[in-house]
Design an enzyme around this catalytic site. Structure first.
Site, PDB file in Angstrom:
ATOM      1  N   GLU A  37     -43.725  26.783 -14.571  1.00 48.38           N
ATOM      2  CA  GLU A  37     -43.629  26.974 -13.134  1.00 48.38           C
ATOM      3  C   GLU A  37     -45.016  26.675 -12.578  1.00 48.38           C
ATOM      4  O   GLU A  37     -46.008  27.216 -13.068  1.00 48.38           O
ATOM      5  CB  GLU A  37     -43.234  28.424 -12.825  1.00 48.38           C
ATOM      6  CG  GLU A  37     -43.002  28.618 -11.349  1.00 48.38           C
ATOM      7  CD  GLU A  37     -42.692  30.060 -10.961  1.00 48.38           C
ATOM      8  OE1 GLU A  37     -42.422  30.881 -11.853  1.00 48.38           O
ATOM      9  OE2 GLU A  37     -42.734  30.330  -9.745  1.00 48.38           O
ATOM     10  N   ARG A 262     -43.678  35.023 -28.161  1.00 52.07           N
ATOM     11  CA  ARG A 262     -44.804  34.477 -27.413  1.00 52.07           C
ATOM     12  C   ARG A 262     -46.112  34.810 -28.118  1.00 52.07           C
ATOM     13  O   ARG A 262     -46.187  35.707 -28.950  1.00 52.07           O
ATOM     14  CB  ARG A 262     -44.811  34.995 -25.985  1.00 52.07           C
ATOM     15  CG  ARG A 262     -44.990  36.497 -25.873  1.00 52.07           C
ATOM     16  CD  ARG A 262     -44.666  37.009 -24.480  1.00 52.07           C
ATOM     17  NE  ARG A 262     -45.627  36.588 -23.473  1.00 52.07           N
ATOM     18  CZ  ARG A 262     -45.326  35.771 -22.447  1.00 52.07           C
ATOM     19  NH1 ARG A 262     -44.117  35.313 -22.288  1.00 52.07           N
ATOM     20  NH2 ARG A 262     -46.235  35.446 -21.561  1.00 52.07           N
ATOM     21  N   LYS A 272     -49.943  34.612 -16.173  1.00 46.82           N
ATOM     22  CA  LYS A 272     -50.513  33.895 -15.031  1.00 46.82           C
ATOM     23  C   LYS A 272     -50.786  34.838 -13.869  1.00 46.82           C
ATOM     24  O   LYS A 272     -51.751  34.657 -13.144  1.00 46.82           O
ATOM     25  CB  LYS A 272     -49.563  32.773 -14.602  1.00 46.82           C
ATOM     26  CG  LYS A 272     -49.681  31.550 -15.486  1.00 46.82           C
ATOM     27  CD  LYS A 272     -48.854  30.409 -14.965  1.00 46.82           C
ATOM     28  CE  LYS A 272     -47.390  30.629 -15.282  1.00 46.82           C
ATOM     29  NZ  LYS A 272     -46.554  29.482 -14.951  1.00 46.82           N
TER      30      LYS A 272
HETATM   31  P1  ATP Z   1     -46.842  33.881 -17.675  1.00 47.18           P
HETATM   32  O1  ATP Z   1     -46.242  35.022 -18.412  1.00 47.18           O
HETATM   33  O2  ATP Z   1     -48.238  33.557 -18.108  1.00 47.18           O
HETATM   34  O3  ATP Z   1     -46.705  33.961 -16.187  1.00 47.18           O
HETATM   35  P2  ATP Z   1     -44.600  32.215 -17.715  1.00 47.18           P
HETATM   36  O4  ATP Z   1     -43.668  32.335 -18.852  1.00 47.18           O
HETATM   37  O5  ATP Z   1     -44.188  32.839 -16.458  1.00 47.18           O
HETATM   38  O6  ATP Z   1     -46.021  32.632 -18.178  1.00 47.18           O
HETATM   39  P3  ATP Z   1     -44.015  29.494 -17.327  1.00 47.18           P
HETATM   40  O7  ATP Z   1     -44.678  28.537 -16.441  1.00 47.18           O
HETATM   41  O8  ATP Z   1     -42.631  29.918 -17.020  1.00 47.18           O
HETATM   42  O9  ATP Z   1     -44.955  30.740 -17.394  1.00 47.18           O
HETATM   43  O10 ATP Z   1     -44.117  29.026 -18.848  1.00 47.18           O
HETATM   44  C1  ATP Z   1     -43.736  27.772 -19.301  1.00 47.18           C
HETATM   45  C2  ATP Z   1     -43.350  27.884 -20.732  1.00 47.18           C
HETATM   46  O11 ATP Z   1     -44.406  28.437 -21.505  1.00 47.18           O
HETATM   47  C3  ATP Z   1     -42.157  28.799 -20.907  1.00 47.18           C
HETATM   48  O12 ATP Z   1     -41.227  28.161 -21.735  1.00 47.18           O
HETATM   49  C4  ATP Z   1     -42.706  30.024 -21.561  1.00 47.18           C
HETATM   50  O13 ATP Z   1     -41.777  30.616 -22.408  1.00 47.18           O
HETATM   51  C5  ATP Z   1     -43.921  29.481 -22.318  1.00 47.18           C
HETATM   52  N1  ATP Z   1     -44.944  30.507 -22.475  1.00 47.18           N
HETATM   53  C6  ATP Z   1     -45.538  31.234 -21.508  1.00 47.18           C
HETATM   54  N2  ATP Z   1     -46.390  32.132 -22.032  1.00 47.18           N
HETATM   55  C7  ATP Z   1     -46.340  31.969 -23.372  1.00 47.18           C
HETATM   56  C8  ATP Z   1     -46.997  32.614 -24.485  1.00 47.18           C
HETATM   57  N3  ATP Z   1     -47.879  33.602 -24.313  1.00 47.18           N
HETATM   58  N4  ATP Z   1     -46.693  32.168 -25.730  1.00 47.18           N
HETATM   59  C9  ATP Z   1     -45.829  31.181 -25.916  1.00 47.18           C
HETATM   60  N5  ATP Z   1     -45.173  30.541 -24.928  1.00 47.18           N
HETATM   61  C10 ATP Z   1     -45.427  30.927 -23.664  1.00 47.18           C
HETATM   62 MG    MG Z   2     -41.858  32.064 -16.426  1.00 46.29          MG
END
Ligand code: ATP
Ligand code: MG
Length: 567
Positions: A37, A262, A272
């Protein structure tokens, strides 16, 4: 079927992909995607997902799509879109033609929603957000059905169209899936599919005043793109029934969602939202602050992309949640830098040394090895002169036991140069601080050994005073003092664990002259001090700024030992 290009051990996801190829489940295709996102910069947790998705596509001869999940216009920004692309490329991956935006599917998503309404599987609900939450129930209590759940297909079609046309205020109505308010899975209790939101979208502008929700958008985007394996993190496991429900009800192409754990890293937050709080609260200088776990921060800090990829490979992929010690990341970083980076001499806290018996006008060029790990990196000349700088901490007027470096009357070796002996100490009249050492050198020890076989116990790095380059050096420590800032219970939350000493700035460092032309981003080992790189934002010719990437002291072995002990 294409055989994997590497010999890495197969994790459970690669095993699934290989098996699907063997059984021809997807007609020989492998299509993955990385779906960020655009509401922040990528961090090292995202790198795990990127390496996994792009890695699998590479190894199995498939494709990996970069798709922006841009359904939340109020939090998204083109700055993030650009940084995300830059970071994925920097890591070394290429999406080729496959750059997508969920917002490009808004028309199709709308048409699918109409289809669900016609099937009696979605309805317009007038409950407020608050009421919807109340009606949803809890893990132990079933939810209650919305009074609007029984609306006719015709009424729903009419209201949904008018939602789109902008007839109703923000938040006044939503479109919900009609599933099961008694489901044990809260995500299945008539989840919201669309909401009314008047916000300018960075791609679709003012075209829409209704926006689809994440769960609804995600599965359909995967479906539209023909993704085979939709790999996501564990928190989406409970969303999988909804992913499957939407695709099954619509009877469209249906990728397989697979969840993995994760990445969690000690002394770091990987969210984020929290990273944005650090940026907005001025706790760091920006998303690319070298203390940030963002890819732009790590890049600026001096991490090569290969070290991050190697780290992701090393931690592997599993279902079980775990916390990775940041010492492992730094260990892999050192391994990488040790091989690739030239060694130089830089004095961080200079102390002037005058070599009394060395001719005043003489400058000798000493031959220094660029990297003992790699003879191909060659040698360079470093000037030696009567006045040099050594590290302040390499001298003690009253040396404690086991301090073998310079002290009054003591002899040490200068790396690639001569033995010197301290014969006098000059102090500031007022403060008593040592401001200069007077030494003598032994001309017979050029290159660093005495012909008479006498030994010294220490070798110091040094820099010629008249030829030195002055520079600012920024030393970093962990952003969070405690291993798991996410567990902070303090009312200030994770920010209460910020390490007040995460940055120390040294402004009058003296470096060997070969560094005068060092380009932004270039990396070096300063002998005995650590790995450093030229800051890509603040460094200028004539006003060099270096970041310390990491010290030389590797704590990984110790961490491992402790972990073994704990079982
Ligand atoms: P955050 O928790 O940092 O806001 P998010 O999951 O909301 O991260 P996205 O932009 O949706 O952020 O993430 C894109 C991809 O990265 C998703 O498929 C998510 O599962 C993966 N991702 C995010 N954080 C991690 C992590 N700590 N380890 C592995 N994969 C991750
Ligand atoms: Mg997300």
């Amino acid at each position: 079927m294409t055989a994997p290009a590497t010999t890495r051990a197969a994790d459970f996801i690669r095993t699934i992909v290989a098996e699907d190829l063997r059984t021809n489940k997807w007609g020989g295709r492998v299509v993955t995607r990385f779906p960020p996102e655009p509401n922040g910069y990528l961090h090292i947790g995202h790198a795990k997902s990127i390496c996994l998705n792009f890695g699998i596509a590479e190894e199995f001869g498939g494709a990996c799509h970069l798709r922006f999940d841009d359904t939340n216009p109020s939090k998204e920004d083109t700055e993030y879109i650009e940084s995300i692309q830059e970071d994925v490329r920097w890591l070394g991956f290429d999406w080729g033609e496959n750059l997508f935006y969920a917002s490009d599917y808004f028309d199709r998503l709308y048409a699918y929603a109409v289809q669900l309404i016609k099937k009696g599987k979605a309805y317009v609900c007038d409950l407020s957000q608050e009421e919807i939450r109340e009606y949803r129930g809890t893990l132990t209590e079933p939810g209650r059905e919305s009074p609007y759940r029984g609306r006719s297909v015709e009424e729903n079609l009419d209201l949904f169209e008018r939602m789109r046309a902008g007839e109703f205020p923000d938040g006044s109505r939503v479109l919900r899936a009609k599933i099961d308010m008694a489901s044990g899975n809260l995500n299945m209790r008539d989840p919201v599919l669309y909401r009314i939101l008047r916000a300018k979208h960075h791609r679709t502008g003012d075209k829409w005043c209704i926006y689809p929700m994440y769960d609804y958008t995600h599965c359909l985007s995967d479906s539209i793109e023909g993704v085979t394996h939709s790999i996501c993190t564990m928190e989406f496991e409970d969303h999988r029934p909804l992913y499957d429900w939407v695709l099954d009800e619509l009877g469209v192409y249906h990728p397989q969602q697979i969840e993995f754990a994760r990445l969690n890293l000690t002394h770091t937050v990987l969210s984020k939202r929290r990273l944005l709080e650090l940026v907005e609260g001025g706790h760091v200088t920006g998303w690319d602050d070298p203390r940030m776990p963002t890819l732009s921060g790590l890049r600026r800090r001096g991490y090569p992309p290969e070290a991050i990829r190697r780290f992701c490979e090393r931690i592997g992929v599993a279902k079980r949640d775990s916390m990775v010690d940041i010492a492992l990341l730094e260990h892999i970083l050192r391994e990488d830098l040790n091989r690739r980076v030239p060694r130089v001499m830089g004095v961080l806290r200079p102390l002037r040394v005058v070599i009394e018996n060395y001719p005043e006008d003489r400058i000798e060029e000493m031959e220094c090895v660029n990297n003992p790990e790699d003879p191909a990196m060659g040698v360079r000349k470093v000037p030696f002169s009567r006045e040099i700088y050594i590290e302040r901490e390499d001298f003690r007027e009253e040396p404690p036991r086991k301090f073998y470096r310079l002290a009054p009357g003591r002899e040490v070796r200068l790396r690639y140069a001569y033995f010197i002996k301290c014969v006098d100490v000059v102090k500031d009249d007022k403060t008593g601080e040592v401001i200069e050492l007077r030494c003598t050198y032994d001309p017979e020890t050029r290159g660093g050994d005495a012909p008479d076989g006498r030994k010294v116990k220490a070798t110091l790095h040094w820099v010629s005073a008249p030829r030195a380059v002055e520079a600012e050096v920024r030393l970093y420590d962990h952003l969070f003092a405690q291993p798991n800032p996410n567990e902070a219970t303090d009312e200030k939350g994770f920010k209460a664990c910020l390490n007040p000493n995460s940055l120390a700035v040294l402004t009058s460092c003296r470096l060997e002259p070969s560094l005068r032309e060092a380009r932004p981003g270039s990396r070096f080992q300063f002998e005995r001090q650590g790995y450093f790189c030229v800051d890509s934002r603040d460094s200028r010719p004539g006003a060099l700024v270096f970041n310390r990437t990491v010290t030389l002291r590797d704590t990984w072995a110790r961490v491992q030992k402790a972990q073994k002990k704990q079982g």
